[in-house]
Design a protein around this motif. Structure first.
Motif, PDB file in Angstrom:
ATOM      1  N   ARG A 136       0.814  -1.213   0.000  1.00 34.86           N
ATOM      2  CA  ARG A 136       0.000   0.000   0.000  1.00 34.86           C
ATOM      3  C   ARG A 136       0.853   1.271   0.000  1.00 34.86           C
ATOM      4  NH1 ARG A 136      -2.669  -3.361   3.868  1.00 34.86           N
ATOM      5  NH2 ARG A 136      -4.644  -4.164   3.062  1.00 34.86           N
ATOM      6  N   HIS A 155      -2.598 -13.971  -8.279  1.00 37.85           N
ATOM      7  CA  HIS A 155      -3.916 -13.475  -8.681  1.00 37.85           C
ATOM      8  C   HIS A 155      -4.914 -13.534  -7.533  1.00 37.85           C
ATOM      9  CE1 HIS A 155      -7.277 -12.494 -11.261  1.00 37.85           C
ATOM     10  NE2 HIS A 155      -7.910 -13.597 -10.889  1.00 37.85           N
ATOM     11  N   SER A 156      -4.837 -14.561  -6.695  1.00 40.87           N
ATOM     12  CA  SER A 156      -5.751 -14.699  -5.565  1.00 40.87           C
ATOM     13  C   SER A 156      -4.971 -15.210  -4.358  1.00 40.87           C
ATOM     14  CB  SER A 156      -6.896 -15.661  -5.902  1.00 40.87           C
ATOM     15  OG  SER A 156      -6.401 -16.969  -6.099  1.00 40.87           O
ATOM     16  N   LYS A 157      -5.568 -15.077  -3.180  1.00 43.97           N
ATOM     17  CA  LYS A 157      -4.898 -15.496  -1.952  1.00 43.97           C
ATOM     18  C   LYS A 157      -4.662 -16.999  -1.913  1.00 43.97           C
ATOM     19  CE  LYS A 157      -6.292 -11.717   1.114  1.00 43.97           C
ATOM     20  NZ  LYS A 157      -7.021 -11.346   2.361  1.00 43.97           N
ATOM     21  N   GLU A 184      -0.437  -7.843  -2.355  1.00 42.68           N
ATOM     22  CA  GLU A 184      -1.826  -8.263  -2.311  1.00 42.68           C
ATOM     23  C   GLU A 184      -2.222  -8.863  -3.661  1.00 42.68           C
ATOM     24  OE1 GLU A 184      -4.199  -8.258   0.078  1.00 42.68           O
ATOM     25  OE2 GLU A 184      -2.663  -7.710   1.536  1.00 42.68           O
ATOM     26  N   PRO A 185      -3.111  -9.847  -3.677  1.00 41.26           N
ATOM     27  CA  PRO A 185      -3.519 -10.466  -4.952  1.00 41.26           C
ATOM     28  C   PRO A 185      -4.057  -9.421  -5.928  1.00 41.26           C
ATOM     29  CG  PRO A 185      -4.321 -11.744  -3.089  1.00 41.26           C
ATOM     30  CD  PRO A 185      -3.766 -10.482  -2.521  1.00 41.26           C
ATOM     31  N   THR A 186      -3.800  -9.654  -7.180  1.00 34.59           N
ATOM     32  CA  THR A 186      -4.198  -8.677  -8.202  1.00 34.59           C
ATOM     33  C   THR A 186      -5.707  -8.559  -8.330  1.00 34.59           C
ATOM     34  OG1 THR A 186      -4.011 -10.409  -9.898  1.00 34.59           O
ATOM     35  CG2 THR A 186      -2.082  -9.012  -9.515  1.00 34.59           C
ATOM     36  N   GLU A 187      -6.464  -9.606  -7.998  1.00 34.34           N
ATOM     37  CA  GLU A 187      -7.914  -9.518  -8.094  1.00 34.34           C
ATOM     38  C   GLU A 187      -8.491  -8.611  -7.018  1.00 34.34           C
ATOM     39  OE1 GLU A 187      -9.649 -13.336  -7.625  1.00 34.34           O
ATOM     40  OE2 GLU A 187      -9.113 -13.537  -5.489  1.00 34.34           O
ATOM     41  N   GLU A 188      -7.703  -8.304  -5.993  1.00 36.05           N
ATOM     42  CA  GLU A 188      -8.164  -7.433  -4.916  1.00 36.05           C
ATOM     43  C   GLU A 188      -7.539  -6.046  -4.988  1.00 36.05           C
ATOM     44  OE1 GLU A 188      -7.442  -9.294  -1.199  1.00 36.05           O
ATOM     45  OE2 GLU A 188      -8.495 -11.154  -1.699  1.00 36.05           O
ATOM     46  N   ALA A 189      -6.258  -5.976  -5.272  1.00 33.19           N
ATOM     47  CA  ALA A 189      -5.547  -4.694  -5.212  1.00 33.19           C
ATOM     48  C   ALA A 189      -5.026  -4.226  -6.562  1.00 33.19           C
ATOM     49  CB  ALA A 189      -4.388  -4.791  -4.224  1.00 33.19           C
TER      50      ALA A 189
END
Length: 727
Positions: A154, A635-637, A662-667
């Motif tokens: 972040r 891509h995901s956790k 963080e996974p790309t689908e979230e961040a």
């Protein structure tokens, strides 16, 4: 051969050609009549008008000259391979020397390029470069590193890394040279081609392919008469250029070939060149076919032809074999396109074998002069497919299948005791005294003898039934490479057995083998459904291992190793990190570089043994530590569970600077370029060369490659290797 000899040769060839063919045109039918009448002095060429005879002699001479020039093409190819072999051996020797120097705690030449000092200030806790490293090259993890990684993502990563460095030296203020600019351009990868969205290679690869195309055009056009009445020579030579490229095409496609030892590049790295050679040859075949048709029905004089009938021409056995060759190779091209391979990979595998054999058979009967090249190509194909892969490189093991959390990924695992490889003969003749020694093979070099980082195997699961029993699919080995022991030789057997027992007490002799497989369609989806149906323990056939140690050698030679993985690219980077951090303190220098040692002279081997003995006397605490960074984009956790956290914890404790955003689908996508550049600048501020390895999707590979190209253009020392996982 002087001009007079060429003229006599052409005259005899023309006389034999006229005698062997039945003509219906006016002047040459008279020749045929003289032959059949048995008249004394009935030379077949006597009744041809002098002007036409002179033209025919020049035409035949031009054909012979063109074919002779084309036959010299492979001499240039061999010289090119020889130059690359010299460059590779030189680079391998330098890399090994730098690795030994770093482990011994001695500054290598690359570390002595600058002598100025650097002052660095402490980095804030928000910087990933400092969160896991308290001093250059060491790592001290605090708390749960996975929790801290989420916070790191972040923050502005690049600014957090570079702004915290206070550099009083000029190491980052180097003035770029012309060499830096050229190297930067060669390493840069352009964006995909618009509309068709085709991925392009690096500029250096494209330049090499362009030079190879120019070489073919040069040989094709050299001494070609630029006259329409000699157009037949152009078409014939184009067909001959197709033929002389055949051995190169099949050599590049072979899984077991000497090019890996000579150049350091395994067949999968040369696959892009194999495809370009195939595409060029298909274009040559098309030009040859069109040229012959134009000559037959447009340019050739009536007195030169037996018939202008299309039916008579295309049904002639010689032409039919040529059409069979042309059709087979064109079908090979279309079934090799990326879109076709991704949709019908099984059909691609089957058609590749059938069409290659059919094409060689048709070419054998189409053109007599092609037979030496066809024989060599067929020998390469048979030795690679039947002798090596089916007999020596294949092993059958029992494997367990575990479906992972996401439901679309599964782990295929097996384990066995390592079979010790025969130790190379210590006092064999050097390679320059025995030039064929590098072609000698050891039938025990299968997956059961272990593997190296970044190696891959071809997987066959006969229990799936149907066509799957005949299919072999490539997968990168995702587990750490075992330390390979060696069997003893006849000399000094008792003493060597004692040494081997001591080695076995230090080195593991058991292999833990894992394949990380993502389910898409065809074979992988069928295997996933097979496991979900309760068949979690299957008998599999493994063909391999295949690969090159180029990436590992490059990373070992540098003092700052940077590895970037995208998704299942962790199967490439994790074994490399394990080899860098786990194995340097073990007594395995010779085994880790066994392929290198097999290519050097006997006296060099004795010198290396002395180096190994000296290395054993060096305390691990005095060895120079290597900075090792790894970025894994998921891509995901659920993808984080592909590698157990305990293994990452162990690597972090050994000094790994690990970043998992963080996974790309979230961040969304992380700032990969900023993270990589921050690590490179951090190393450069201390005068260290960085080695970068990336394995992931095309977009990630291009981002990392171009980031490295940018800093190379700024004058920094960076080496880049892309391990592309696409077939």
């Amino acid at each position: 051969m002087d001009h007079g000899q060429k003229g006599a040769w052409a005259l005899n060839a023309l006389r034999n050609g006229v005698s062997a063919v039945s003509y219906t045109s006016s002047s040459l039918s008279a020749v045929r009549h003289v032959q059949n009448s048995g008249e004394e002095g009935g030379d077949p060429l006597d009744l041809i008008p002098p002007d036409k005879l002179e033209y025919l002699l020049k035409l035949v001479q031009s054909l012979f000259d063109a074919r002779f020039i084309a036959s010299c093409y492979n001499i240039v190819v061999l010289l090119t391979i020889f130059i690359f072999a010299i460059l590779h051996w030189r680079e391998s020797r330098n890399d090994r020397g730098q690795w030994l120097a770093r482990i011994r705690g001695i500054k290598s030449d690359s570390a002595q390029k600058t002598t100025t000092t650097t002052t660095r200030t402490a980095q804030p806790p928000s910087s990933p470069a400092s969160s896991s490293r308290s001093s250059p090259g060491t790592s001290t993890p605090t708390g749960n590193w996975k929790d801290s990684l989420a916070d790191l993502e972040r923050s502005p990563l690049l600014r957090g890394r570079t702004s915290s460095l206070t550099i009083n030296s000029t190491r980052l203020d180097r003035k770029p040279t012309i060499s830096n600019a050229v190297s930067s351009w060669l390493n840069r990868q352009p964006p995909p081609m618009p509309i068709i969205n085709r991925t392009l290679p690096s500029n250096g690869t494209s330049l090499f392919i362009a030079l190879w195309i120019f070489l073919n055009v040069f040989f094709q056009m050299l001494l070609i008469p630029l006259r329409w009445d000699f157009f037949f020579v152009f078409g014939d030579k184009m067909g001959f250029m197709f033929i002389v490229n055949l051995p190169l095409l099949y050599l590049l496609s072979a899984k077991n070939q000497p090019l890996r030892l000579l150049t350091g590049y395994s067949y999968e790295a040369l696959n892009i060149f194999h495809r370009r050679v195939g595409e060029m040859m298909c274009f040559m075949a098309l030009v040859h076919f069109v040229s012959m048709v134009i000559w037959q029905f447009v340019l050739a004089e009536d007195w030169m032809l037996a018939s202008k009938s299309a039916w008579a021409y295309f049904t002639h056995p010689l032409i039919l074999c040529g059409l069979g060759t042309f059709t087979s190779y064109e079908l090979l091209y279309f079934t090799s396109l990326g879109s076709f391979r991704q949709r019908w990979y099984e059909l691609f595998l089957a058609s590749h074998v059938v069409l290659q054999i059919a094409a060689l058979v048709f070419l054998w009967f189409h053109f007599y002069t092609s037979r030496p090249y066809v024989s060599l190509s067929l020998a390469i194909f048979v030795l690679d497919r039947l002798v090596w892969r089916m007999r020596f490189k294949r092993a059958t093991v029992t494997a367990d299948i575990q479906v992972l959390e996401d439901g679309q990924t599964f782990l295929l695992s097996a384990d066995w005791d390592i079979l010790p490889r025969p130790r190379p003969i210590q006092h064999r003749a050097p390679w320059w005294k025995s030039p064929w020694s590098f072609l000698s093979f050891n039938p025990n070099k299968s997956i059961l003898n272990g593997w190296h980082p970044t190696d891959h195997v071809f997987l066959t699961v006969p229990s799936l039934g149907g066509s799957h029993a005949l299919q072999a699919h490539p997968f990168t080995i995702a587990s750490a490479a075992p330390v390979i022991t060696h069997s003893t030789s006849a000399a000094g057997e008792q003493q060597q057995q004692q040494q081997q027992q001591q080695q076995q007490q230090k080195q593991p002799t058991h292999a833990w083998f894992n394949l990380l497989i993502r389910s898409y369609s065809g074979f992988t989806s069928d295997l996933l459904r097979h496991a979900q149906a309760g068949h979690t323990r299957v008998s599999v056939q493994l063909d391999g291992p295949y690969g090159s140690s180029h990436a590992l050698d490059m990373l070992r030679a540098t003092k700052s190793a940077i590895l970037v993985a995208g998704g299942s690219g962790i199967a490439v980077t994790f074994p490399l990190v394990w080899a860098l951090l786990q194995q340097p303190n073990q007594d395995q220098l010779s085994s880790a570089d066994e392929e290198y040692e097999e290519a050097v002279a006997a006296e060099e081997e004795e010198e290396e043994e002395d180096e190994d003995k000296a290395l054993r006397r060096v305390s691990p605490s005095t060895r120079q530590k290597q900075r090792v960074h790894m970025l894994w984009v998921t891509h995901s956790k659920s993808h984080r569970n592909w590698i157990p956290q305990e293994q990452f914890d162990e690597l972090v404790a050994l000094g790994l600077d690990l970043v998992i955003p963080e996974p790309t689908e979230e961040a969304g996508r992380p700032d990969v370029a900023g993270i990589v550049k921050g690590w490179i600048l951090d190393a450069a501020s201390d005068g260290l060369e960085s080695g970068v390895v990336v394995s992931g999707p095309d977009g990630l590979n291009r981002t990392v490659r171009n980031t490295c190209a940018d800093v190379i253009g700024e004058g920094l020392d960076v080496r880049i290797a892309v391990e592309k996982f696409g077939w």
